[in-house]
Design an enzyme around this catalytic site. Structure first.
Site, PDB file in Angstrom:
ATOM      1  CB  CYS A 118      54.957 -28.029  22.318  1.00  0.00           C
ATOM      2  SG  CYS A 118      54.120 -27.353  23.765  1.00  0.00           S
ATOM      3  CB  CYS A 121      51.313 -23.998  23.763  1.00  0.00           C
ATOM      4  SG  CYS A 121      52.604 -24.123  25.002  1.00  0.00           S
TER       5      CYS A 121
HETATM    6 FE    FE Z   1      54.268 -25.605  25.048  1.00  0.00          FE
END
Ligand code: FE
Length: 217
Positions: A118, A121
């Site tokens: 990701c 985040c």
């Molecule tokens: Fe994320």
């Protein structure tokens, strides 16, 4: 293009992510302060929160994902459904809920190795993998996975043939990814339970490979 991530922390606030420990302490302190305020206002029940935390720490984890992978290795019809609609097929094993609304399963083949990150985040398929490891949330992994996936794999002790294509999938809260690793050689006739023991968390993120038969976990 909107990229709607988990809102458990802010994006683009210039926070220095190099100091994981102090960052975690900082987050822990903020969480405790928030929890106290919300409990005092009667907005949350601390006992209910404890149940949620316990669920993710002890009941939901990568063993769920391992069972999904072992089922796919054993049952080609299930595997087809899994690749078609991950979340729906995963629900057949009674796994689902928050963080698992939309899961795409990407299959490793002789030609292609899949890896999940990701970049913004820490979006992660919670019902099948539990909570993400600290390195998954770290800035170095989030940036290097895209720029130098082969180098990241090497750091995890994985060397793939030059001709193997590496595809990196950027998880968001709207679509999270689970890697379906290749079934190890020498496992013909194995039960799903036995197969599941070969499936590591890292192999389902794509930074590892399943254990080989006979290797200790
Ligand atoms: Fe994320």
């Amino acid at each position: 293009m909107p990229h709607d991530h988990d809102h458990d922390h802010e994006h683009g606030h210039g926070h220095d992510h190099d100091h994981e420990f102090s960052e975690l302490s900082d987050v822990a302190l903020r969480v405790r302060a928030l929890e106290t305020v919300l409990a005092e206002k009667g907005l949350i029940d601390p006992a209910a929160l404890d149940v949620i935390v316990d669920t993710y720490e002890t009941r939901v984890g990568p063993r769920n994902g391992a069972r999904v992978v072992a089922r796919a290795w054993s049952d080609s019809a299930f595997k087809a459904r899994l690749l078609e609609d991950g979340a729906k097929a995963i629900a057949e094993l009674d796994y689902g809920g928050r963080g698992g609304e939309h899961i795409a399963v990407v299959e490793n083949t002789a030609d292609t190795h899949n890896m999940v990150v990701c970049t913004l985040c820490s979006c992660y398929p919670w019902p099948v993998l539990g909570l993400p490891p600290v390195w998954y949330k770290s800035a170095p992994y989030r940036s290097r996975a895209v720029i130098d996936p082969r180098g990241v794999l090497a750091d995890f002790g994985v060397t793939l043939p030059e001709e193997t294509q590496i595809r990196v999938w950027d998880s968001t809260s709207e679509m999270r990814y689970l890697v379906l690793p290749a079934r190890p050689e020498g496992t013909d006739g194995w039960s799903e339970e036995r197969l599941a023991e070969l499936v590591t968390r890292d192999s389902m993120i794509g930074v590892g490979l399943p254990l080989k038969p006979g290797a200790s976990a």
